[in-house]
Design a protein around this motif. Structure first.
Motif, PDB file in Angstrom:
ATOM      1  N   ALA A  99       0.733  -1.098   0.026  1.00 43.29           N
ATOM      2  CA  ALA A  99       0.011  -0.027   0.010  1.00 43.29           C
ATOM      3  C   ALA A  99       0.859   1.166  -0.010  1.00 43.29           C
ATOM      4  O   ALA A  99       1.787   1.339   0.526  1.00 43.29           O
ATOM      5  N   THR A 100       0.519   2.181  -0.909  1.00 49.01           N
ATOM      6  CA  THR A 100       1.310   3.442  -0.791  1.00 49.01           C
ATOM      7  C   THR A 100       0.492   4.632  -0.175  1.00 49.01           C
ATOM      8  O   THR A 100      -0.677   4.767  -0.344  1.00 49.01           O
TER       9      THR A 100
ATOM     10  N   GLY B 220       6.559  12.354   2.534  1.00 55.12           N
ATOM     11  CA  GLY B 220       6.619  11.615   1.543  1.00 55.12           C
ATOM     12  C   GLY B 220       5.874  10.334   1.546  1.00 55.12           C
ATOM     13  O   GLY B 220       5.224  10.372   2.163  1.00 55.12           O
ATOM     14  N   ILE B 221       6.496   9.523   0.370  1.00 53.53           N
ATOM     15  CA  ILE B 221       5.630   8.425   0.380  1.00 53.53           C
ATOM     16  C   ILE B 221       6.233   7.084   0.984  1.00 53.53           C
ATOM     17  O   ILE B 221       7.294   6.812   1.012  1.00 53.53           O
ATOM     18  N   VAL B 222       5.168   6.339   1.693  1.00 49.26           N
ATOM     19  CA  VAL B 222       5.790   5.318   2.508  1.00 49.26           C
ATOM     20  C   VAL B 222       5.062   3.951   1.764  1.00 49.26           C
ATOM     21  O   VAL B 222       3.790   4.020   1.675  1.00 49.26           O
TER      22      VAL B 222
ATOM     23  N   ASP C 119      -4.989   3.903   5.026  1.00 47.12           N
ATOM     24  CA  ASP C 119      -5.336   5.419   4.426  1.00 47.12           C
ATOM     25  C   ASP C 119      -4.224   5.839   3.633  1.00 47.12           C
ATOM     26  O   ASP C 119      -3.124   5.421   3.638  1.00 47.12           O
ATOM     27  N   LYS C 120      -4.886   6.530   2.340  1.00 44.57           N
ATOM     28  CA  LYS C 120      -4.011   7.310   1.385  1.00 44.57           C
ATOM     29  C   LYS C 120      -3.030   8.254   2.019  1.00 44.57           C
ATOM     30  O   LYS C 120      -1.795   8.333   1.423  1.00 44.57           O
TER      31      LYS C 120
END
Length: 120
Positions: free
Chosen positions: A28-29, A53-55, A112-113
């Motif tokens: 999941a991003t 940032g993106i995890v 969650d996004k």
């Protein structure tokens, strides 16, 4: 008659496959930000990131905890698992075997996004 047989065969095959398994990723991003926009080092599942940032999180059906390494931010932020929307499509289309596949592969789970870490 032949078209009906082909349609039935296609329907039978699609009921055996998991929608979420076929249509979603293994991870999941999640877009993680801080309430102040400040850059913060965090740890999730033993992996280190700098946010905002993106995890990328493994879809394993487990709740996750974001641990911030900045004293001005909340030391931990919980993220609970959610069911992937494509899983419900599978259930509604009577894909009993497919939903079992989604569950067994853990692809039925997501997070969650967007998550915001509270900072001062």
């Amino acid at each position: 008659m032949k078209m009906i047989k082909v349609a039935l065969a296609a329907a039978a095959l699609s009921s055996l496959a998991g929608c979420a398994t076929m249509l979603s990723d293994d991870v999941a991003t999640v877009n993680v930000a801080t309430s102040t926009g400040k850059k913060v080092d965090i740890t999730v599942d033993g992996q280190q990131y700098t946010v905002p940032g993106i995890v990328k999180l493994a879809k394993d059906g487990e709740d996750k905890v974001i641990e911030a390494k900045d004293p001005a931010c909340a030391s931990s932020t919980a993220m609970t698992t959610q069911i992937e929307p494509t899983f419900w499509v599978n259930i509604l289309s009577l894909g009993v075997f497919g939903s079992t596949t989604d569950s067994a592969t853990s692809k039925m789970w997501t997070y969650d996004k967007n998550v915001v870490i509270s900072c001062q």
